[in-house]
Write a protein that holds these residues in place. Structure first.
Motif, short mmCIF file in Angstrom:
data_model
loop_
_atom_site.label_atom_id
_atom_site.label_comp_id
_atom_site.label_asym_id
_atom_site.label_seq_id
_atom_site.Cartn_x
_atom_site.Cartn_y
_atom_site.Cartn_z
N GLY A 162 0.80 -1.22 0.00
CA GLY A 162 0.00 0.00 0.00
C GLY A 162 0.83 1.25 0.00
O GLY A 162 0.31 2.35 -0.05
N ARG A 163 2.11 1.08 0.01
CA ARG A 163 2.90 2.32 0.03
C ARG A 163 3.65 2.54 -1.26
O ARG A 163 4.31 3.53 -1.44
CB ARG A 163 3.90 2.29 1.17
CG ARG A 163 3.23 2.60 2.47
CD ARG A 163 4.27 2.93 3.47
NE ARG A 163 3.65 3.08 4.79
CZ ARG A 163 4.35 3.27 5.86
NH1 ARG A 163 5.65 3.30 5.80
NH2 ARG A 163 3.74 3.41 7.02
N THR A 173 14.95 10.04 11.75
CA THR A 173 16.08 10.95 11.86
C THR A 173 15.96 11.68 13.18
O THR A 173 14.87 12.04 13.57
CB THR A 173 16.01 11.98 10.74
OG1 THR A 173 15.63 11.30 9.57
CG2 THR A 173 17.34 12.67 10.56
N GLU B 405 -1.13 5.65 1.72
CA GLU B 405 -0.27 5.89 0.59
C GLU B 405 0.35 7.30 0.62
O GLU B 405 1.38 7.55 0.01
CB GLU B 405 -1.09 5.78 -0.69
CG GLU B 405 -0.66 4.71 -1.63
CD GLU B 405 -1.55 4.71 -2.85
OE1 GLU B 405 -1.15 5.31 -3.83
OE2 GLU B 405 -2.66 4.14 -2.77
N SER B 407 1.58 8.87 3.04
CA SER B 407 2.65 9.09 4.01
C SER B 407 3.92 9.53 3.32
O SER B 407 4.27 8.99 2.26
CB SER B 407 2.94 7.80 4.76
OG SER B 407 1.82 7.43 5.50
N HIS B 408 4.56 10.48 3.91
CA HIS B 408 5.88 10.97 3.49
C HIS B 408 5.84 11.81 2.23
O HIS B 408 6.87 12.26 1.76
CB HIS B 408 6.87 9.82 3.28
CG HIS B 408 6.90 8.86 4.42
ND1 HIS B 408 7.17 9.25 5.70
CD2 HIS B 408 6.64 7.53 4.47
CE1 HIS B 408 7.11 8.19 6.49
NE2 HIS B 408 6.78 7.15 5.77
N ALA B 437 3.33 13.41 7.70
CA ALA B 437 4.26 12.63 8.51
C ALA B 437 3.69 11.24 8.78
O ALA B 437 4.43 10.26 8.83
CB ALA B 437 4.52 13.34 9.83
N ASP B 438 2.39 11.18 8.92
CA ASP B 438 1.83 9.89 9.29
C ASP B 438 0.34 9.88 8.97
O ASP B 438 -0.33 10.90 9.06
CB ASP B 438 2.04 9.65 10.79
CG ASP B 438 1.74 8.20 11.15
OD1 ASP B 438 1.90 7.35 10.26
OD2 ASP B 438 1.33 7.95 12.28
N PRO B 469 8.12 10.84 -2.32
CA PRO B 469 8.11 10.89 -0.85
C PRO B 469 9.51 10.84 -0.25
O PRO B 469 10.40 10.18 -0.78
CB PRO B 469 7.31 9.64 -0.46
CG PRO B 469 7.14 8.85 -1.67
CD PRO B 469 7.36 9.71 -2.85
N TYR B 470 9.63 11.52 0.81
CA TYR B 470 10.91 11.58 1.51
C TYR B 470 10.73 10.86 2.84
O TYR B 470 10.14 11.37 3.77
CB TYR B 470 11.30 13.04 1.70
CG TYR B 470 12.63 13.23 2.40
CD1 TYR B 470 13.53 12.20 2.55
CD2 TYR B 470 12.98 14.48 2.90
CE1 TYR B 470 14.75 12.39 3.17
CE2 TYR B 470 14.19 14.68 3.53
CZ TYR B 470 15.06 13.63 3.66
OH TYR B 470 16.26 13.83 4.29
N ILE B 471 11.27 9.67 2.87
CA ILE B 471 10.96 8.78 3.99
C ILE B 471 11.54 9.28 5.31
O ILE B 471 10.94 9.19 6.35
CB ILE B 471 11.52 7.38 3.70
CG1 ILE B 471 11.11 6.93 2.32
CG2 ILE B 471 11.04 6.40 4.74
CD1 ILE B 471 9.65 6.83 2.11
N ASN B 472 12.72 9.78 5.23
CA ASN B 472 13.42 10.05 6.48
C ASN B 472 13.34 11.48 6.95
O ASN B 472 14.16 11.94 7.71
CB ASN B 472 14.89 9.66 6.32
CG ASN B 472 15.05 8.18 6.29
OD1 ASN B 472 14.48 7.48 7.13
ND2 ASN B 472 15.76 7.67 5.31
#
Lengths: 791, 475
Positions: A162-163, A173, B405, B407-408, B437-438, B469-472
């Motif tokens: 789903g992502r 971080t 979906e 997220s990020h 963020a979430d 998306p930027y995960i971190n």
């Protein structure tokens, strides 16, 4: 007495805020203050603890060093005060700082378990039971991180669903706001890349990144211990170098423990673990690797948690060395297999080789293949001079190959080779000229190439400028004159671009230099005698020359390729001397001076406000809409028409009065814009759109203040009229802690209602300019007070 | 117990930081690259000890220490000669030497600048006359040179745009710079096109050389003067992914620029410099460039290192006139051999750094974004319809289902109201960006990172497909 303590604490807090860099002197001063005010120790300890909590990550380390210094120098009473809070202080700081600071903190923590160096007392700085929890926590966190890494691949499949190509975010971080994921994280990413579903583009970067990272790891070479030359990392430039407490160094740091370096051992183990982990990642099913990794982690735990006698440490070290040997041979054969895949220690090793060529470049700034002199550290001009003085025609003639053949300028006169030019009159003249100035080339090995003296040097090697800049234009001119001392032969010189003859000039005339430049082909041939001009005229800008070189460039291919020396002059000296801080140039006429004054003021103001703003916290502003953008004029070093109001009046509100007061220059900086709060409320509420989110009504009509940062108000915390404390409340709309029903008048904070009663409502709007917050609609209507300059 | 980022402390290189001295003669340049993973985490440190030097047209101050952060890839050039002292982490560094100025591709740039400067002066003169004659009304006045820079990939287009802008600024001008390349974004995140007036010194230390998002206003002071951009959101990496939207937005930007010219005579005098997406001679891409020429009334087209494109554009534009009646001049400049190809990872790092900088600031300016938790129903998120169910040409934006979906992803906050028609929202200027963020699907709540405090309730958020998306971003 209580007040007194509060004052002391307040002073101390302010002193702490000025501590921005790791300065031994400042830290010593703060320690002394703490010692002298030991009677108010508790308040000071509070202040320090709070400061460490609040301070931006970059300044955390100096603050911690203050704590360290205070505790070690004035253990009673401070060790007692800090002890119970040690865990929260330390861990709080630890989470927010970057890795290099963490390393320093680790070192500091270690010293806390030992007696203060040089002290008679054998007690450790802090009781072990206070230090241990911290160590445990750090260990646990590390282990948890590793465990997470090891297990993450199992659970990822589900998480990823789903992502779409978005790997799970399980490596947060640290919230340092400092930009970039720490290298370690990249490493972890790399491991995640094991996942088949992970997108390729991510992975490549990770791999690349970690190859670089790995090159530092297991030292290749016969001596298999992954060495670190210095256990104490070399501080990066701009950060806080460590301070050797016993010594007299200018900065503060924690002493290292003696004997066999636990640090180093830990590092070695750490490196082994990382390498091992990478291997493990490359082959997760191999149980032997798993076991080894486990053993290493255990070992690390033990070393971290226990004081070990030297002998045992020795044993461990040997064992570690052995392991290191084992790991690498094993990993090597895997290179081909894992090269394309996510990394492994082996990839790191190959990385060593791969990255090598890059690194070598770093040390050779100018590696010209043809010109041997230029690669010497000596500036080329000096080298050329020396070479010329030594009469080595070969080295001279080797110099200009790049330019000799392709000179664009039409050769109107037959060129003379350098050899002949230098071999005959010029060289002798040069040497004699140099001698005349009693400056032999060898004695001036490092002429600082000012633009001026550099200019001739631009010509291929023969350009002889042995004159250090201090000699000034006259000297250079003299030398130049010396060079062309047989005046008649000077004209048709310069192989790259033979120039037409320039009339002889008196030796003191800068035009001699110009002539020389022409000769060397830097300046296009010009027929007229240039008039003496500024010191930098040699390169460019002689007015008469401007006319010669076909005026200004046209938009045509040929015209764009013609060099016009005065163009360079127009970009530099013509614009006046540069600002020492940002390089912007200002002319020396009246207008230029005025602009420069405004500019320097601007620098000064910004500098001043940076500190304030940092304390308060800043945030990115919204962009503006079309209308505001079109109306906004670029404000260059604009001065405020008003002095910036007292910082304490920083408020969230757009009281109509403050809005009006600034509206007449709303296209420039507005004075209240200097308050960070101003933009807090450039709220995204569309005009006319009243939705449920803004219509809560109630609190928005009550005046409030963000809880003041400045302590005078904070410490009292009570309304001077009714003496009641302000009610602190989280205001959702403002997303900030506020005091409700509070106004600030002239630096003091009152209850708005009290103030109204006492002084009458009428006085309010004037006196609390920019303080009172009106209803939300005002905010919605407010637009366009965005600064266009970083004020 | 887990502390973010803990336990991955990378071993530190025993750096012996050596300082190298680099002596440059006129027109030489020092090219360098700061690695992405720099052992000290600091980057490269450069000090100009004598002479002059500049990065993309912006002069370095003498004896001032500049720190180039990681992943910077640039060059320092000197027209007069100079000495640099460099230390820290950099690789791939080299000194480009030119025997005579004529050999340096930079000479053409320098001359181009002065040619433009002449045109600006001419406009300035006629402006003054106009002002005298007509009491300042200058709506119909012809603005200064409008330059479009185009060419293939990795030709140095953006650097040239920056250089020309910086030089004009140095001479006291206030040029407008527009970027219609959504791949990188100028003074904004990738996925946008934007324009801004550059009347002040650019940030030399910015990895993007002053075009980075760190150069935009924040609530606090900035050591380098900030620039105020006008931003539109394409939400795509390449123009061809949504040509229609891109053309519309270029049109919007063009009219903003025209209005700016009309309102500000200093900007009008200095003219415009437009940076464009990489283009080949493919029909669609040439059409895109022609569109830019029309929308911005371009009268000078600079083609960088792409002879085929030059020929094609000459064919197309040779007989065209600008709305002001000028002929369109085409220039064919050679690409500097120093332009390095930037790989995917380099670009990705830059994008992520930009997002991070947008919210958290850079080394010089720490910013504190706000995290807020909102219910699914409290925000309105729009997106372009998926290609698969692209049935109706009229549907340009639709309300998106909020799901994990998202997220990020970084979403654009539009300067419009949620009640506006989709088309208005789509073409609205960008107010800023938020990061998701979430997403908690069970509790139907979103955690949003926003640069400015306060609710987003009334502002439509648009979810594009660029930047990815930027995960971190967040811990």
């Amino acid at each position: 007495m209580a007040d007194n303590a509060a004052d002391v604490a307040e002073d101390y807090r302010q002193a702490l805020e000025d501590l921005t860099v790791n300065s031994r002197i400042e830290i010593a001063t703060l320690t002394n203050i703490a010692r002298e005010n030991a009677s108010h120790g508790f308040a000071i300890a509070e202040a320090l603890a709070n400061h460490i909590k609040k301070v931006p990550p970059a300044r955390t380390l100096p603050a911690l060093y203050v704590l360290d210094s205070v505790v070690k120098n004035v253990p009673t009473p401070y060790a007692l005060y800090f002890g119970p809070k040690l865990y929260s202080i330390f861990m709080g700081a630890y989470t927010k700082v970057d890795n290099s600071t963490r390393r320093k903190m680790d070192e500091m923590l270690k010293t806390w378990k030992e007696p203060v160096p040089g002290s008679i007392s054998t007690k450790p700085v802090f009781p072990l039971e206070q230090v241990r929890p911290i160590e445990h926590a750090l260990m646990a966190a590390r282990n948890a991180a590793y465990a997470a890494q090891q297990t993450s691949y199992q659970g990822q499949q589900q998480l990823m669903r789903g992502r779409q190509a978005a790997p799970p975010r399980d490596t947060p971080t640290p919230p340092t706001g400092r930009g970039y994921p720490p290298p370690g994280q990249q490493h972890q990413q790399q491991q995640q890349q094991q996942q088949p579903s992970y997108s390729g583009s991510n992975g490549q970067q990770r791999q690349d990144a970690s190859q670089k990272q790995y090159q530092n790891h297991p030292a290749s070479g016969p001596n298999a211990i992954p060495h670190r030359a210095t256990p104490q990392p070399t501080p990066p430039i701009g950060s806080y170098p460590p301070y050797q407490q016993p010594g007299a160094g200018p900065v503060y740091g924690t002493p290292k423990s003696g004997g066999i370096s636990i640090d180093k051992l830990k590092d070695d183990i750490q490196q082994l673990i990382v390498a091992e982990k990478a291997e493990f990642a490359s082959d997760p099913l191999d149980t032997s690797k798993q076991t080894r990794l486990k053993a290493l982690l255990d070992l690390q735990t033990i070393i971290h948690n226990q004081e070990m006698p030297q002998e045992q440490l020795m044993i461990i070290r040997d064992r570690v060395a052995e392991l290191a040997v084992n790991i690498r041979p094993q990993s090597r054969p895997q290179v081909p297999a894992t090269a394309a895949g996510p990394a492994a220690g082996s990839a790191g090793l190959t990385g060593l080789g791969l990255v090598g060529p890059y690194n070598t470049n770093a040390n050779t700034a100018t590696p010209p293949p043809a010109v041997s002199q230029q690669s010497t550290p000596m500036p080329p001009s000096a080298a050329a001079v020396i070479a010329a003085a030594l009469g080595r025609p070969s080295s001279v003639s080797s110099a200009p190959p790049a330019t000799g053949g392709v000179a664009p300028a039409p050769a109107s006169t037959p060129g003379v080779s350098i050899d002949s030019l230098f071999g005959q009159g010029a060289l002798a003249a040069l040497v004699s000229g140099a001698a005349r100035k009693s400056v032999t080339p060898q004695q001036t090995p490092t002429p600082q190439p000012l633009p001026f003296s550099q200019a001739p040097a631009a010509a291929p090697a023969p350009a002889p400028t042995p004159a250090p800049p201090v000699l000034g234009p006259a000297a250079a001119a003299a030398i130049a004159a010396a060079l062309r001392s047989p005046p008649q032969q000077q004209g048709p010189a310069g192989p790259p671009r033979p120039a037409s003859a320039a009339p002889a000039a008196p030796p003191s005339n800068p035009s001699a230099l110009l002539a020389m430049l022409r000769q060397s082909g830097l300046i296009n041939s010009g027929g007229s005698t240039p008039t003496p001009s500024s010191a930098l005229a040699g390169l460019a800008g002689l007015p008469s020359l401007a006319g010669v070189v076909s005026g200004n460039p046209q938009l045509g291919a040929a015209s764009l390729k013609t060099f016009r020396p005065h163009a360079v002059f127009r970009l530099y000296d013509d614009l006046g001397p540069p600002c020492s801080q940002c390089g912007r140039r200002f002319r020396t006429d009246d207008e230029g001076r005025r602009k420069k004054t405004a500019h320097m003021d601007w620098h000064f103001r910004v500098h001043q406000r940076m500190n304030d703003a940092e304390k308060r916290g800043q945030h990115r502003s919204w962009y503006v809409d079309e209308l505001d953008w079109i109306r906004t004029r670029e404000a260059i070093d604009t001065d405020y028409t008003h002095p910036a109001p007292d910082l304490s009046s920083a408020s969230l509100s757009y009281d109509s009065s403050s809005y009006n007061s600034s509206s007449h220059h709303q296209h420039h900086h507005n004075p209240s814009g200097s308050q960070p709060g101003t933009f807090n409320h450039f709220q995204p509420s569309a005009p006319g759109a009243s939705s449920s989110s803004t219509s809560t009504g109630g609190p928005s009509n009550i005046p409030y203040l963000p809880v003041p940062e400045d302590s005078a108000a904070r410490v009292n915390g009570a309304c001077p009229i009714c003496q009641e404390k302000f009610e602190m409340k989280w205001l959702d709309e403002a997303q900030e802690w506020v005091w409700m029903d509070a106004v600030r008048v002239g630096g003091r904070v009152f209850h708005a209602s009290c103030y109204r009663e006492a002084y009458g409502a009428g006085s309010q709007p004037q006196q609390q300019q920019g303080v009172k917050r009106k209803a939300e609609e005002d905010v919605g209507g407010f637009r366009g007070k965005i600064k266009t300059e970083g004020y | 117990m887990s502390i973010p980022g803990l336990g991955q402390i990378a071993p530190q290189q025993p750096t012996t930081s050596t300082t190298n001295t680099i002596t440059l003669r006129p027109f030489w340049e020092w090219r360098f690259r700061v690695p992405r993973s720099s052992p000290t985490g600091v980057g490269a440190t450069v000090r100009l000890t004598s002479g002059t030097a500049e990065r993309d047209g912006t002069e370095l101050a003498l004896n001032h220490t500049y720190v180039f952060p990681r992943n910077t890839q640039s060059r320092l050039l000197t027209y007069t000669g100079g000495t640099l002292e460099v230390s820290g982490d950099y690789d791939d560094s080299s000194v480009a030497q030119y025997g005579t100025p004529g050999h340096s591709p930079q000479l053409s740039v320098l001359n181009l600048h002065f040619a433009l400067q002449d045109l600006r002066a001419a406009v300035g003169k006629s402006n003054n006359n106009n002002n005298l004659n007509q009491g300042g009304s200058s709506d119909g006045a012809v603005p200064g040179p409008r330059v479009m820079i185009c060419g293939g990939k990795d030709r140095g287009k953006t650097s040239l745009a920056r250089t020309l802008a910086a030089m004009a600024t140095r001479m006291g001008g206030q040029p407008l710079v527009a970027s219609v390349d959504p791949r990188e974004g100028m003074l904004a995140l990738p996925g946008t096109i934007s324009a801004a007036v550059f009347g002040t010194v650019m940030d030399v230390e910015d990895p993007a050389g002053g075009f980075g998002v760190s150069g935009t206003p924040s609530s606090g002071p900035s050591a380098v003067p900030v620039k105020l951009p006008m931003v539109y959101y394409v939400g795509r990496e390449r123009v061809d992914e949504d040509v229609g939207l891109w053309r519309d937005l270029v049109g919007k930007l063009g009219s903003s620029v025209r209005a700016k010219f009309a309102a500000d005579e200093l900007v009008r005098e200095a003219g415009l410099i437009v940076d464009t997406p990489a283009a080949s001679v493919a029909k669609a891409e040439v059409e895109g460039l022609i569109h830019v020429v029309n929308e911005f009334a371009i009268n000078i087209v600079v083609v960088l290192g792409s002879p085929a494109l030059y020929t094609e554009l000459q064919r197309r534009l040779g007989t065209e006139k600008t709305p002001h009646g000028e002929t369109i001049a085409l220039l064919d400049l050679v690409k500097s051999d120093g332009v390095a190809a930037r790989d995917k990872d380099h670009m990705k790092f830059n994008r992520e750094a930009a997002i991070k900088e947008y919210f958290f600031g850079d080394a010089k300016r720490t910013l504190s974004p706000f995290t807020q938790s909102v219910g699914f129903d409290e925000v309105a998120i729009f997106k372009a319809p998926d290609d698969s169910d692209y049935v109706d040409d009229q549907t340009t934006l639709e309300q998106a289902e909020i799901s994990a979906e998202m997220s990020h992803w970084t979403l654009a906050v539009m300067n419009a109201s949620i009640n506006d028609p989709p088309e208005t929202i789509r073409q609205a200027p960008v107010m800023g960006f938020v990061a998701i963020a979430d997403v908690d699907e069970n509790r139907r709540r979103l955690k949003i990172l926003s640069p400015v405090s306060g609710r987003l309730g009334n502002r439509p958020l648009v979810w594009g497909r660029w930047p990815e998306p930027y995960i971190n971003l967040l811990g």
